[in-house]
Design a protein around this motif. Structure first.
Motif, PDB file in Angstrom:
ATOM      1  N   GLY A 107       0.812  -1.210   0.000  1.00  0.00           N
ATOM      2  CA  GLY A 107       0.000   0.000   0.000  1.00  0.00           C
ATOM      3  C   GLY A 107       0.846   1.260   0.000  1.00  0.00           C
ATOM      4  N   LYS A 110       2.117   1.659  -3.430  1.00  0.00           N
ATOM      5  CA  LYS A 110       1.057   2.168  -4.305  1.00  0.00           C
ATOM      6  C   LYS A 110       0.904   3.681  -4.130  1.00  0.00           C
ATOM      7  CE  LYS A 110      -3.858   1.411  -5.417  1.00  0.00           C
ATOM      8  NZ  LYS A 110      -3.681   0.888  -6.794  1.00  0.00           N
ATOM      9  N   ALA A 137       1.985  -3.484  -6.999  1.00  0.00           N
ATOM     10  CA  ALA A 137       1.390  -2.431  -6.181  1.00  0.00           C
ATOM     11  C   ALA A 137       0.218  -1.766  -6.905  1.00  0.00           C
ATOM     12  CB  ALA A 137       2.445  -1.397  -5.811  1.00  0.00           C
ATOM     13  N   HIS A 140      -3.438  -3.802  -7.068  1.00  0.00           N
ATOM     14  CA  HIS A 140      -4.325  -4.014  -5.923  1.00  0.00           C
ATOM     15  C   HIS A 140      -5.121  -2.746  -5.623  1.00  0.00           C
ATOM     16  CE1 HIS A 140      -2.893  -8.018  -4.856  1.00  0.00           C
ATOM     17  NE2 HIS A 140      -1.681  -7.590  -5.173  1.00  0.00           N
ATOM     18  N   TRP A 142      -7.354   0.003  -3.503  1.00  0.00           N
ATOM     19  CA  TRP A 142      -7.260   0.555  -2.154  1.00  0.00           C
ATOM     20  C   TRP A 142      -8.230  -0.145  -1.217  1.00  0.00           C
ATOM     21  CZ3 TRP A 142      -3.370   2.707  -0.135  1.00  0.00           C
ATOM     22  CH2 TRP A 142      -2.539   3.557  -0.876  1.00  0.00           C
ATOM     23  N   ILE A 145      -6.601  -3.343  -0.074  1.00  0.00           N
ATOM     24  CA  ILE A 145      -5.445  -3.080   0.787  1.00  0.00           C
ATOM     25  C   ILE A 145      -5.896  -2.666   2.184  1.00  0.00           C
ATOM     26  CG2 ILE A 145      -3.506  -1.497   1.171  1.00  0.00           C
ATOM     27  CD1 ILE A 145      -3.117  -1.506  -1.906  1.00  0.00           C
ATOM     28  N   THR A 146      -6.795  -1.686   2.255  1.00  0.00           N
ATOM     29  CA  THR A 146      -7.209  -1.177   3.570  1.00  0.00           C
ATOM     30  C   THR A 146      -8.013  -2.211   4.353  1.00  0.00           C
ATOM     31  OG1 THR A 146      -9.160  -0.119   2.560  1.00  0.00           O
ATOM     32  CG2 THR A 146      -7.177   1.225   2.799  1.00  0.00           C
ATOM     33  N   CYS A 149      -5.238  -4.848   5.704  1.00  0.00           N
ATOM     34  CA  CYS A 149      -4.277  -4.429   6.736  1.00  0.00           C
ATOM     35  C   CYS A 149      -4.914  -3.600   7.852  1.00  0.00           C
ATOM     36  CB  CYS A 149      -3.104  -3.672   6.120  1.00  0.00           C
ATOM     37  SG  CYS A 149      -3.491  -2.020   5.502  1.00  0.00           S
ATOM     38  N   GLN A 153      -6.554   4.506   3.900  1.00  0.00           N
ATOM     39  CA  GLN A 153      -5.784   5.021   2.763  1.00  0.00           C
ATOM     40  C   GLN A 153      -5.078   6.313   3.133  1.00  0.00           C
ATOM     41  OE1 GLN A 153      -8.030   5.387  -0.872  1.00  0.00           O
ATOM     42  NE2 GLN A 153      -6.513   6.681  -1.867  1.00  0.00           N
ATOM     43  N   ILE A 156      -1.925   5.540   5.138  1.00  0.00           N
ATOM     44  CA  ILE A 156      -0.890   4.961   4.278  1.00  0.00           C
ATOM     45  C   ILE A 156      -0.269   6.039   3.405  1.00  0.00           C
ATOM     46  CG2 ILE A 156      -0.459   3.322   2.399  1.00  0.00           C
ATOM     47  CD1 ILE A 156      -2.675   1.565   3.590  1.00  0.00           C
ATOM     48  N   GLU A 157      -1.090   6.921   2.863  1.00  0.00           N
ATOM     49  CA  GLU A 157      -0.582   8.014   2.036  1.00  0.00           C
ATOM     50  C   GLU A 157       0.264   8.973   2.866  1.00  0.00           C
ATOM     51  OE1 GLU A 157      -4.135   8.218  -1.350  1.00  0.00           O
ATOM     52  OE2 GLU A 157      -4.290   9.424   0.485  1.00  0.00           O
TER      53      GLU A 157
END
Length: 299
Positions: A107, A110, A137, A140, A142, A145-146, A149, A153, A156-157
């Motif tokens: 993530g 990404k 990356a 997948h 968002w 991913i979210t 894990c 988002q 992660i950003e």
């Protein structure tokens, strides 16, 4: 999620800067610390993190449990400015669902791609197979991913921005990353993130497994392992002049469960604290109490 992996080329840029030394760590302006409760297990490292924060640097902590010492740490090395009130450690604290570290780092990759922060010149000059990592990356969503894990988002950003805006980043991890069934992929994903951002091959950057005593490595090097490598087995057989058709050993958790079930009658412990290192102290107490003979070797 299996992790695609770069293979870096052997060029002069790597010489002397593959391993993060203390001198190199002091030159970092960001440390990503994953799967480590350094406040309890590696307090010497905490002094370096305190100094890094005081100089305006960032510390991104990745750990499922929010450890108080990784938020604020009182160090006796700084009795006036730290010991009384505690020093700020984490700039950003991410708490992923246990076992989802690969997804979290994918993530971050990404987010780096979408923010235009991939060091493609570095990848082309010093790595191989990087296209597959970037494609993994990108591929997948968002949402996936979210959901996997448990990190938003936006968080992660934010981590990606801190990493990309830092000039020199060290990526560090401990056994919270490696002591998993997918531990190798965890480390691959961390190394990939370092390479995507060009944080390798120069002072103040790189990947840094946080270790305690050197016997952690030495035991493996001399063949003390659940699954003995064939090359080591053959070398030992040649040295001893006998076959080593050994039964499969127990790793730590299997050993406790076997002892609790009455399958272990003798145990030699070489250093360490087998009782204290187990997450279920009541089970560990019962299991060790079932063993007839325990020999403990320690300085």
């Amino acid at each position: 999620m299996p992790c695609a992996f770069y293979r870096w080329a052997e060029t002069d840029v790597w010489h002397g800067h593959l391993i993060v030394s203390l001198e190199s760590l002091k030159q970092a302006d960001c440390v990503v610390l994953a799967g480590s409760n350094a406040a309890y297990n590696h307090p010497r490292l905490m002094n370096e993190l305190i100094k890094l924060r005081e100089h305006g640097g960032h510390v991104i902590v990745i750990n499922p449990v929010q450890e108080i010492g990784l938020i604020k740490f009182a160090s006796p090395a700084f009795p006036i400015k730290s010991l009384l009130a505690g020093s700020e450690i984490a700039s950003l604290y991410l708490q992923p669902i246990p076992g989802s570290d690969v997804v979290l780092f994918v993530g971050i990759q990404k987010a780096l791609i979408e923010q235009g922060q991939v060091r493609q010149d570095f990848l082309e000059a010093h790595t191989e197979g990087w296209e597959a990592v970037l494609e993994q990356a990108r591929s997948h969503s968002w949402e996936a991913i979210t959901a996997t894990c448990g990190i938003s988002q936006a968080e992660i950003e934010a981590a990606a921005r801190i990493i990309s805006q830092s000039q020199r980043v060290v990526f560090a991890w401990a056994m919270g990353i490696t002591q998993q069934a997918n531990g190798v992929d965890n480390v691959y994903s961390i190394a990939n993130t370092a390479l995507i951002t060009g944080n390798a091959g120069r002072m103040g950057t790189g990947v840094m497994p946080v270790r305690g005593h050197p016997n952690v490595q030495g035991f493996g090097s001399m063949g003390v392992t659940v699954r003995l490598r064939e090359e080591i087995k053959q070398a030992l057989e040649q040295l001893l002049g006998r076959s080593l058709n050994l039964p499969k050993g127990y790793h730590t958790r299997d050993l406790i469960e076997a002892a609790e079930a009455g399958k272990v009658d003798s145990l030699i412990c070489v250093g360490g604290n087998l009782y204290g290192a187990n997450p279920d102290s009541e089970q560990a107490k019962r299991a060790l109490g079932n063993i007839d003979t325990i020999i403990y070797l320690s300085t």
